[in-house]
Design a protein around this motif. Structure first.
Motif, PDB file in Angstrom:
ATOM      1  N   LEU A   1     106.174  37.355  22.108  1.00 49.84           N
ATOM      2  CA  LEU A   1     106.107  35.857  22.487  1.00 49.84           C
ATOM      3  C   LEU A   1     104.664  34.880  22.119  1.00 49.84           C
ATOM      4  O   LEU A   1     103.679  36.180  23.039  1.00 49.84           O
ATOM      5  N   VAL A   2     104.224  33.856  20.989  1.00 51.90           N
ATOM      6  CA  VAL A   2     102.724  33.775  21.601  1.00 51.90           C
ATOM      7  C   VAL A   2     102.663  32.261  21.511  1.00 51.90           C
ATOM      8  O   VAL A   2     103.565  31.604  20.571  1.00 51.90           O
ATOM      9  N   ASP A   3     101.376  31.796  21.505  1.00 51.22           N
ATOM     10  CA  ASP A   3     101.332  30.724  21.750  1.00 51.22           C
ATOM     11  C   ASP A   3     101.246  29.390  20.545  1.00 51.22           C
ATOM     12  O   ASP A   3     101.439  28.821  20.021  1.00 51.22           O
ATOM     13  N   ASP A   4     100.811  30.853  19.229  1.00 47.63           N
ATOM     14  CA  ASP A   4     100.724  30.086  18.384  1.00 47.63           C
ATOM     15  C   ASP A   4     100.803  30.872  16.795  1.00 47.63           C
ATOM     16  O   ASP A   4      99.943  31.586  16.918  1.00 47.63           O
ATOM     17  N   VAL A   5     101.879  30.822  16.386  1.00 49.49           N
ATOM     18  CA  VAL A   5     102.708  31.678  14.723  1.00 49.49           C
ATOM     19  C   VAL A   5     100.982  32.792  14.362  1.00 49.49           C
ATOM     20  O   VAL A   5     101.054  33.179  13.578  1.00 49.49           O
ATOM     21  N   GLY A   6     100.618  31.428  13.192  1.00 50.63           N
ATOM     22  CA  GLY A   6      99.713  31.561  12.799  1.00 50.63           C
ATOM     23  C   GLY A   6      98.455  31.982  13.298  1.00 50.63           C
ATOM     24  O   GLY A   6      98.042  32.985  12.214  1.00 50.63           O
ATOM     25  N   SER A   7      97.914  31.993  13.731  1.00 48.79           N
ATOM     26  CA  SER A   7      97.112  32.966  15.148  1.00 48.79           C
ATOM     27  C   SER A   7      97.910  33.705  14.287  1.00 48.79           C
ATOM     28  O   SER A   7      96.164  35.048  14.181  1.00 48.79           O
ATOM     29  N   ALA A   8      98.340  34.666  15.545  1.00 53.00           N
ATOM     30  CA  ALA A   8      98.989  36.006  15.829  1.00 53.00           C
ATOM     31  C   ALA A   8      98.798  36.521  14.627  1.00 53.00           C
ATOM     32  O   ALA A   8      98.450  37.806  14.134  1.00 53.00           O
TER      33      ALA A   8
ATOM     34  N   PRO B   1     105.910  26.753  12.703  1.00 53.55           N
ATOM     35  CA  PRO B   1     104.859  27.350  13.252  1.00 53.55           C
ATOM     36  C   PRO B   1     105.469  28.166  14.351  1.00 53.55           C
ATOM     37  O   PRO B   1     105.395  28.385  16.078  1.00 53.55           O
ATOM     38  N   ALA B   2     107.498  28.062  13.854  1.00 51.12           N
ATOM     39  CA  ALA B   2     108.387  28.835  14.642  1.00 51.12           C
ATOM     40  C   ALA B   2     108.543  29.819  15.196  1.00 51.12           C
ATOM     41  O   ALA B   2     107.838  30.769  15.988  1.00 51.12           O
ATOM     42  N   PHE B   3     108.309  31.016  14.127  1.00 51.02           N
ATOM     43  CA  PHE B   3     108.972  32.316  13.774  1.00 51.02           C
ATOM     44  C   PHE B   3     107.772  33.133  12.522  1.00 51.02           C
ATOM     45  O   PHE B   3     107.459  32.226  11.360  1.00 51.02           O
ATOM     46  N   ALA B   4     107.033  34.260  12.614  1.00 46.11           N
ATOM     47  CA  ALA B   4     106.775  35.122  11.919  1.00 46.11           C
ATOM     48  C   ALA B   4     107.344  36.445  11.947  1.00 46.11           C
ATOM     49  O   ALA B   4     107.287  36.868  13.074  1.00 46.11           O
ATOM     50  N   ASP B   5     107.129  37.641  10.732  1.00 48.46           N
ATOM     51  CA  ASP B   5     107.248  38.315  11.523  1.00 48.46           C
ATOM     52  C   ASP B   5     106.694  39.719  10.404  1.00 48.46           C
ATOM     53  O   ASP B   5     106.385  39.499   8.994  1.00 48.46           O
ATOM     54  N   ALA B   6     106.007  40.512  10.858  1.00 45.04           N
ATOM     55  CA  ALA B   6     105.099  41.619  10.027  1.00 45.04           C
ATOM     56  C   ALA B   6     105.510  43.137  10.000  1.00 45.04           C
ATOM     57  O   ALA B   6     105.752  43.359  11.466  1.00 45.04           O
ATOM     58  N   VAL B   7     104.492  43.846   9.400  1.00 45.82           N
ATOM     59  CA  VAL B   7     105.469  45.132   9.371  1.00 45.82           C
ATOM     60  C   VAL B   7     104.541  46.422   9.235  1.00 45.82           C
ATOM     61  O   VAL B   7     103.134  46.348   8.530  1.00 45.82           O
TER      62      VAL B   7
END
Length: 128
Positions: A14-21, A39-45
Protein backbone atom coordinates in the motif's frame (compact mmCIF):
# COMPACT_ATOMS: atom_id res chain seq x y z
CA UNK A 1 10.85 -10.48 -18.05
CA UNK A 2 8.12 -12.96 -17.16
CA UNK A 3 4.68 -11.57 -17.93
CA UNK A 4 2.73 -14.78 -17.15
CA UNK A 5 1.16 -14.15 -13.72
CA UNK A 6 1.51 -17.85 -12.83
CA UNK A 7 5.31 -17.49 -13.13
CA UNK A 8 5.50 -14.47 -10.83
CA UNK A 9 5.51 -14.10 -7.05
CA UNK A 10 3.29 -11.14 -6.17
CA UNK A 11 3.64 -8.87 -3.15
CA UNK A 12 1.24 -5.97 -2.53
CA UNK A 13 2.45 -2.72 -0.98
CA UNK A 14 0.00 0.00 0.00
CA UNK A 15 1.44 3.36 -1.01
CA UNK A 16 0.48 7.00 -0.50
CA UNK A 17 1.23 7.97 -4.12
CA UNK A 18 1.34 5.35 -6.89
CA UNK A 19 3.30 7.55 -9.31
CA UNK A 20 6.03 8.31 -6.77
CA UNK A 21 6.27 4.66 -5.73
CA UNK A 22 6.47 3.45 -9.33
CA UNK A 23 9.20 6.00 -10.11
CA UNK A 24 11.12 4.96 -6.98
CA UNK A 25 11.13 1.23 -7.76
CA UNK A 26 11.96 1.66 -11.46
CA UNK A 27 14.59 4.40 -11.02
CA UNK A 28 16.39 3.10 -7.93
CA UNK A 29 15.78 -0.65 -7.65
CA UNK A 30 15.68 -2.01 -11.20
CA UNK A 31 11.96 -2.80 -11.58
CA UNK A 32 10.17 -2.58 -14.92
CA UNK A 33 6.62 -1.24 -15.25
CA UNK A 34 4.09 -3.98 -16.04
CA UNK A 35 0.87 -1.94 -15.82
CA UNK A 36 0.23 1.65 -14.77
CA UNK A 37 -3.25 2.74 -13.69
CA UNK A 38 -2.01 5.74 -11.70
CA UNK A 39 -3.33 7.12 -9.38
CA UNK A 40 -5.08 3.94 -8.20
CA UNK A 41 -2.71 1.07 -9.01
CA UNK A 42 0.43 -0.02 -10.84
CA UNK A 43 2.57 -3.11 -10.83
CA UNK A 44 6.25 -3.54 -11.59
CA UNK A 45 8.44 -6.60 -12.10
CA UNK A 46 12.00 -7.48 -11.15
CA UNK A 47 12.92 -11.03 -12.08
CA UNK A 48 10.06 -13.21 -10.86
CA UNK A 49 8.85 -10.64 -8.31
CA UNK A 50 5.72 -8.69 -9.17
CA UNK A 51 5.24 -5.71 -6.87
CA UNK A 52 1.67 -4.45 -6.71
CA UNK A 53 1.55 -0.77 -5.75
CA UNK A 54 -1.91 0.08 -4.45
CA UNK A 55 -2.84 3.68 -3.70
CA UNK A 56 -5.66 5.04 -1.54
CA UNK A 57 -8.00 4.98 -4.57
CA UNK A 58 -7.40 1.25 -5.22
CA UNK A 59 -9.68 -1.55 -4.05
CA UNK A 60 -6.92 -2.68 -1.66
CA UNK A 61 -6.97 0.77 -0.04
CA UNK A 62 -10.67 0.65 0.90
CA UNK A 63 -11.53 0.68 4.61
CA UNK A 64 -12.31 -2.61 6.36
CA UNK A 65 -15.84 -3.25 7.69
CA UNK A 66 -14.76 -1.90 11.12
CA UNK A 67 -13.49 1.33 9.54
CA UNK A 68 -9.76 0.49 9.74
CA UNK A 69 -7.92 1.99 6.76
CA UNK A 70 -5.12 -0.04 5.18
CA UNK A 71 -1.83 1.84 5.03
CA UNK A 72 1.87 1.55 4.25
CA UNK A 73 4.68 0.74 6.64
CA UNK A 74 5.51 -2.06 9.06
CA UNK A 75 8.48 -4.40 8.97
CA UNK A 76 7.46 -7.15 6.54
CA UNK A 77 9.43 -6.45 3.39
CA UNK A 78 10.64 -7.54 0.01
CA UNK A 79 14.19 -8.87 0.00
CA UNK A 80 16.45 -7.97 -2.94
CA UNK A 81 19.82 -9.67 -3.51
CA UNK A 82 22.67 -7.34 -4.49
CA UNK A 83 26.27 -8.05 -5.51
CA UNK A 84 27.91 -5.10 -3.72
CA UNK A 85 25.85 -3.76 -0.82
CA UNK A 86 28.28 -0.94 0.01
CA UNK A 87 28.13 0.39 -3.56
CA UNK A 88 24.31 0.11 -3.64
CA UNK A 89 23.97 1.94 -0.32
CA UNK A 90 26.30 4.70 -1.51
CA UNK A 91 24.41 5.07 -4.81
CA UNK A 92 21.02 5.17 -3.08
CA UNK A 93 22.15 7.57 -0.32
CA UNK A 94 23.50 9.91 -3.01
CA UNK A 95 20.01 9.78 -4.57
CA UNK A 96 18.40 10.77 -1.25
CA UNK A 97 16.96 7.38 -0.31
CA UNK A 98 16.22 7.03 3.43
CA UNK A 99 17.67 4.05 5.31
CA UNK A 100 16.37 2.67 8.62
CA UNK A 101 19.81 1.50 9.73
CA UNK A 102 23.39 1.01 8.67
CA UNK A 103 24.59 -2.23 7.06
CA UNK A 104 24.26 -5.15 9.48
CA UNK A 105 26.49 -8.22 9.14
CA UNK A 106 25.32 -11.68 10.16
CA UNK A 107 26.27 -15.29 9.47
CA UNK A 108 24.46 -15.32 6.11
CA UNK A 109 25.70 -12.03 4.79
CA UNK A 110 25.05 -8.30 5.04
CA UNK A 111 21.73 -6.47 4.99
CA UNK A 112 20.22 -3.02 5.23
CA UNK A 113 16.63 -1.80 5.26
CA UNK A 114 15.50 1.27 3.32
CA UNK A 115 12.10 2.94 2.94
CA UNK A 116 10.17 3.60 -0.24
CA UNK A 117 8.47 7.04 -0.51
CA UNK A 118 5.47 5.78 1.53
CA UNK A 119 7.55 4.19 4.30
CA UNK A 120 7.35 0.58 3.10
CA UNK A 121 10.57 -1.29 3.89
CA UNK A 122 12.86 -2.90 1.33
CA UNK A 123 15.80 -5.07 2.37
CA UNK A 124 19.00 -5.19 0.34
CA UNK A 125 21.00 -8.33 1.03
CA UNK A 126 24.48 -9.42 -0.03
CA UNK A 127 25.08 -13.12 0.69
CA UNK A 128 28.29 -14.06 2.52
Amino acid sequence: MTTDLAGLVSVRYLVDDVGSALAFYTKHLGFTVRTDFTPAFADAVRGNLRLLLSGPASSAGRPMPDGTKPGPGGWNRIHLIVDDIAAEVSRLRDAGVRFRSDIVTGPGGQQIVLDDPSGNPVELFQPA
